[in-house]
Enzyme design. Structure first.
Site: not given
Ligand code: AMP
Length: 286
Positions: A144, A146, A149, A162, A179
């Site tokens: 994750d 991105k 984060n 995160d 995402t």
């Protein structure tokens, strides 16, 4: 504070409570709670305190996810990975004691500037690659990564935060998560995936750093899915980006996960060698 935190890690009997902290301004709001600036009373050490309501956790059934996030993040020690020093709870809330990232979200920086210089982008990609190599060595796939984060410390050093969706595994995973814009083709198609999904994401981020938008952004989710599966990649001519930058992106956004540039090869790529600041700090970036 850090040594106290380490002590707690080594000696699980050492317990923190809300009385150990002075609470300051709110830093942000996430999916499951709020984050506050806080100061440990005895040492005066500044941290970020993430508050998660147990009720929310039960509602969204995130117990396992949170426990996994906490276990993974406490075990990781890398200059580009946000430290989780410890946690405690009361009857209603869970508190995570996190390293404070003074520079806030990289996302905000990116939106403010529209796009980053090649030096900035290469420094961040190099830092991210090193942090991911460390994670992969420990059998952690982040999944994750991105801009939301990614946080920046007081020197502009990038910190991966995160770990909610990360997973510790040696085998191939089958869960669909992450995402949309940052998903690798094998994840979009719900196929088994491994460490190479993080390498794909490095290609997406590199593009987004340099152009301000992720490469497969589209009007609808369906269109984004299609673009990802077809690797429908194009480089806009809105501003000039070097051939070497386009080369590293093209070698990461490859459908066959086994043919994607390895993390080691990213660090050896001429674009990284030429542009990344070896100190990793981006004070020059400001
Ligand atoms: P999260 O719940 O982790 O998504 O956090 C919500 C927001 O709080 C983030 O988007 C950041 O803006 C801010 N934040 C979270 N953790 C930290 C931290 N360790 N240091 C500074 N700001 C943070």
């Amino acid at each position: 504070m850090i040594s106290q935190m380490q002590e707690q890690h080594e000696n699980p009997k050492r317990e923190w409570s809300l009385q150990d902290f002075e609470i300051g301004k709110p830093l942000g709001k996430g999916k499951f709670g709020r984050v506050y600036l806080a100061r440990e009373v005895k040492s005066k050490y500044i941290v970020a305190l993430k508050v998660i309501f147990k009720e929310q956790m039960e509602k969204y059934r995130i117990h396992h996810q949170l426990r996994r996030e906490m276990e993974i993040q406490t075990s990781l020690r890398h200059p580009n990975i946000l430290r989780l020093y410890g946690w405690f709870h009361d009857s209603e809330r869970i508190f995570l004691i996190l390293e404070y990232a003074h520079g806030g979200e990289l996302y905000r920086e990116l939106r403010k500037k529209s796009y980053l210089s090649e030096k900035q982008a290469a420094t961040y990609i190099s830092n991210l690659t090193q942090a991911l190599a460390y994670c992969h060595e420990k059998h952690v796939i982040h999944r994750d990564i991105k801009p939301e984060n990614l946080l920046l410390d007081h020197e502009g050093r990038l910190k991966i935060a995160d770990f909610g969706w990360s997973v510790q595994s040696r085998s191939k995973r089958h869960t669909m998560c992450g995402t949309l814009d940052y998903l690798a083709p094998e994840m979009v198609q719900n196929k088994a995936h491994d460490y190479a999904v993080d390498n794909w994401t490095l290609g997406i981020l590199c593009y987004e750093f340099l152009y301000g938008v992720p490469p497969f952004e589209a009007e609808s989710q369906n269109d984004t899915f299609k673009k990802i599966v077809e690797v429908d990649l194009s480089f806009p001519s809105t501003h000039s980006v070097s051939a070497e930058a386009k080369d590293i992106i093209s070698r990461l956004l490859v459908k066959d996960s086994s043919k994607r540039l390895s993390l080691q090869k990213i660090l050896e790529h001429p674009w990284i060698i030429k542009n990344a600041d070896p100190s990793g700090s981006s004070n020059m970036i400001k």
